[in-house]
Design a protein around this motif. Structure first.
Motif, PDB file in Angstrom:
ATOM      1  N   ALA A  80       0.837  -1.207   0.000  1.00 15.00           N
ATOM      2  CA  ALA A  80       0.000   0.000   0.000  1.00 15.00           C
ATOM      3  C   ALA A  80       0.865   1.249   0.000  1.00 15.00           C
ATOM      4  CB  ALA A  80      -0.932  -0.007   1.204  1.00 15.00           C
ATOM      5  N   GLY A  81       1.951   1.230   0.753  1.00 16.84           N
ATOM      6  CA  GLY A  81       2.858   2.368   0.762  1.00 16.84           C
ATOM      7  C   GLY A  81       3.490   2.606  -0.598  1.00 16.84           C
ATOM      8  N   MET A  82       3.928   1.541  -1.233  1.00 14.15           N
ATOM      9  CA  MET A  82       4.533   1.677  -2.565  1.00 14.15           C
ATOM     10  C   MET A  82       3.500   2.155  -3.589  1.00 14.15           C
ATOM     11  SD  MET A  82       7.702   1.068  -2.231  1.00 14.15           S
ATOM     12  CE  MET A  82       8.214   0.920  -3.915  1.00 14.15           C
ATOM     13  N   ALA A  83       2.286   1.610  -3.523  1.00 13.13           N
ATOM     14  CA  ALA A  83       1.237   2.027  -4.456  1.00 13.13           C
ATOM     15  C   ALA A  83       0.861   3.489  -4.233  1.00 13.13           C
ATOM     16  CB  ALA A  83       0.012   1.132  -4.300  1.00 13.13           C
ATOM     17  N   ALA A  84       0.801   3.919  -2.975  1.00 13.13           N
ATOM     18  CA  ALA A  84       0.483   5.326  -2.686  1.00 13.13           C
ATOM     19  C   ALA A  84       1.580   6.238  -3.224  1.00 13.13           C
ATOM     20  CB  ALA A  84       0.309   5.520  -1.181  1.00 13.13           C
ATOM     21  N   TYR A 126       1.064   9.052  -6.018  1.00 10.92           N
ATOM     22  CA  TYR A 126       1.481  10.439  -5.787  1.00 10.92           C
ATOM     23  C   TYR A 126       2.356  10.941  -6.931  1.00 10.92           C
ATOM     24  CZ  TYR A 126       4.121  14.337  -3.865  1.00 10.92           C
ATOM     25  OH  TYR A 126       4.726  15.549  -3.687  1.00 10.92           O
ATOM     26  N   GLN A 127       3.304  10.108  -7.349  1.00 11.23           N
ATOM     27  CA  GLN A 127       4.183  10.499  -8.451  1.00 11.23           C
ATOM     28  C   GLN A 127       3.398  10.710  -9.744  1.00 11.23           C
ATOM     29  OE1 GLN A 127       7.534  11.130  -8.483  1.00 11.23           O
ATOM     30  NE2 GLN A 127       7.441  10.985  -6.261  1.00 11.23           N
ATOM     31  N   LEU A 128       2.462   9.813 -10.048  1.00 14.35           N
ATOM     32  CA  LEU A 128       1.659   9.965 -11.260  1.00 14.35           C
ATOM     33  C   LEU A 128       0.781  11.208 -11.190  1.00 14.35           C
ATOM     34  CD1 LEU A 128       0.585   6.264 -11.924  1.00 14.35           C
ATOM     35  CD2 LEU A 128       2.205   7.629 -13.248  1.00 14.35           C
ATOM     36  N   ASP A 129       0.226  11.469 -10.019  1.00 12.80           N
ATOM     37  CA  ASP A 129      -0.626  12.644  -9.857  1.00 12.80           C
ATOM     38  C   ASP A 129       0.178  13.933 -10.042  1.00 12.80           C
ATOM     39  OD1 ASP A 129      -3.190  13.826  -9.241  1.00 12.80           O
ATOM     40  OD2 ASP A 129      -2.251  14.474  -7.346  1.00 12.80           O
ATOM     41  N   SER A 130       1.421  13.935  -9.606  1.00 12.56           N
ATOM     42  CA  SER A 130       2.237  15.141  -9.746  1.00 12.56           C
ATOM     43  C   SER A 130       2.564  15.441 -11.214  1.00 12.56           C
ATOM     44  CB  SER A 130       3.528  15.011  -8.938  1.00 12.56           C
ATOM     45  OG  SER A 130       4.364  14.037  -9.507  1.00 12.56           O
ATOM     46  N   MET A 141      -6.621   6.764 -14.451  1.00 10.25           N
ATOM     47  CA  MET A 141      -5.383   6.032 -14.770  1.00 10.25           C
ATOM     48  C   MET A 141      -4.468   5.930 -13.558  1.00 10.25           C
ATOM     49  SD  MET A 141      -4.499   7.293 -18.613  1.00 10.25           S
ATOM     50  CE  MET A 141      -3.114   6.206 -18.724  1.00 10.25           C
ATOM     51  N   THR A 142      -4.458   6.963 -12.730  1.00  6.62           N
ATOM     52  CA  THR A 142      -3.648   6.927 -11.511  1.00  6.62           C
ATOM     53  C   THR A 142      -4.141   5.845 -10.566  1.00  6.62           C
ATOM     54  OG1 THR A 142      -3.151   9.283 -11.710  1.00  6.62           O
ATOM     55  CG2 THR A 142      -2.856   8.288  -9.552  1.00  6.62           C
ATOM     56  N   VAL A 143      -5.459   5.788 -10.382  1.00  8.82           N
ATOM     57  CA  VAL A 143      -6.035   4.772  -9.489  1.00  8.82           C
ATOM     58  C   VAL A 143      -5.791   3.375 -10.050  1.00  8.82           C
ATOM     59  CG1 VAL A 143      -8.201   3.873  -8.551  1.00  8.82           C
ATOM     60  CG2 VAL A 143      -7.738   6.323  -8.486  1.00  8.82           C
ATOM     61  N   ALA A 144      -5.998   3.186 -11.340  1.00  8.26           N
ATOM     62  CA  ALA A 144      -5.793   1.869 -11.954  1.00  8.26           C
ATOM     63  C   ALA A 144      -4.335   1.429 -11.831  1.00  8.26           C
ATOM     64  CB  ALA A 144      -6.227   1.896 -13.414  1.00  8.26           C
ATOM     65  N   SER A 145      -3.415   2.354 -12.104  1.00  9.23           N
ATOM     66  CA  SER A 145      -1.991   2.023 -12.005  1.00  9.23           C
ATOM     67  C   SER A 145      -1.580   1.721 -10.568  1.00  9.23           C
ATOM     68  CB  SER A 145      -1.145   3.169 -12.545  1.00  9.23           C
ATOM     69  OG  SER A 145      -1.424   3.379 -13.906  1.00  9.23           O
ATOM     70  N   SER A 146      -2.084   2.508  -9.630  1.00  8.76           N
ATOM     71  CA  SER A 146      -1.757   2.281  -8.226  1.00  8.76           C
ATOM     72  C   SER A 146      -2.297   0.939  -7.740  1.00  8.76           C
ATOM     73  CB  SER A 146      -2.316   3.408  -7.358  1.00  8.76           C
ATOM     74  OG  SER A 146      -1.686   4.621  -7.688  1.00  8.76           O
ATOM     75  N   LEU A 147      -3.506   0.606  -8.146  1.00 10.13           N
ATOM     76  CA  LEU A 147      -4.086  -0.682  -7.757  1.00 10.13           C
ATOM     77  C   LEU A 147      -3.285  -1.838  -8.350  1.00 10.13           C
ATOM     78  CD1 LEU A 147      -6.304  -2.283  -6.337  1.00 10.13           C
ATOM     79  CD2 LEU A 147      -7.685  -2.036  -8.398  1.00 10.13           C
ATOM     80  N   ALA A 148      -2.894  -1.702  -9.611  1.00 14.98           N
ATOM     81  CA  ALA A 148      -2.102  -2.753 -10.251  1.00 14.98           C
ATOM     82  C   ALA A 148      -0.757  -2.915  -9.542  1.00 14.98           C
ATOM     83  CB  ALA A 148      -1.892  -2.433 -11.723  1.00 14.98           C
TER      84      ALA A 148
END
Length: 95
Positions: free
Chosen positions: A13-17, A21-25, A32-39
Motif C-alpha cells: 500500500a505504501g509503494m502504491a500510494a 502520488y508520483q503519477l498525480d504530480s 489512470m492513476t487509481v488503476a496504475s496504483s491498484l495494479a
C-alpha cells in the motif's frame, strides 16, 4: 488458523500510494492513476508473498546428476517431508 500481521499489504500500500502520488504530480488523469496504483499494489503484494513463501519452503531434489526432478513443500511435517524426500530419490522417471 494462525493470523499474521499484514506486513506485505502495508508495504504494498505504501509503494502504491507513492506511485500514485508520483503519477498525480505529472497530471495523469485520476482514473489512470487509481488503476496504475491498484495494479502496483497487487504486484508488490504478490511479489512479497512469493518471496516469503520461498524462504519457508523446503525443496527435495533427485540426487542423480543431471536429473531435474524436484518437490517443493511448505508447511509440511517432518514425517511428510521425509516421505517426499524418499519419493524424490526414487521417482519413476528414472525407470
Amino acid at each position: 488458523m494462525k493470523r499474521r500481521l499484514p506486513v506485505a499489504e502495508i508495504i504494498a500500500a505504501g509503494m502504491a500510494a507513492y506511485i500514485g502520488y508520483q503519477l498525480d504530480s505529472y497530471g495523469v488523469p485520476l482514473v489512470m492513476t487509481v488503476a496504475s496504483s491498484l495494479a502496483m499494489f497487487l504486484a508488490f503484494r504478490d511479489a512479497i508473498h512469493q518471496f516469503t513463501g520461498v524462504a519457508r519452503a523446503v525443496t527435495h531434489r533427485c540426487p542423480d546428476r543431471g536429473c531435474d526432478f524436484m518437490v517443493r513443500l511448505t508447511g509440511a511435517s517432518a514425517a511428510e517431508s521425509r516421505r517426499w524426500q524418499e519419493i524424490a530419490a526414487a521417482h519413476p522417471r528414472h525407470q
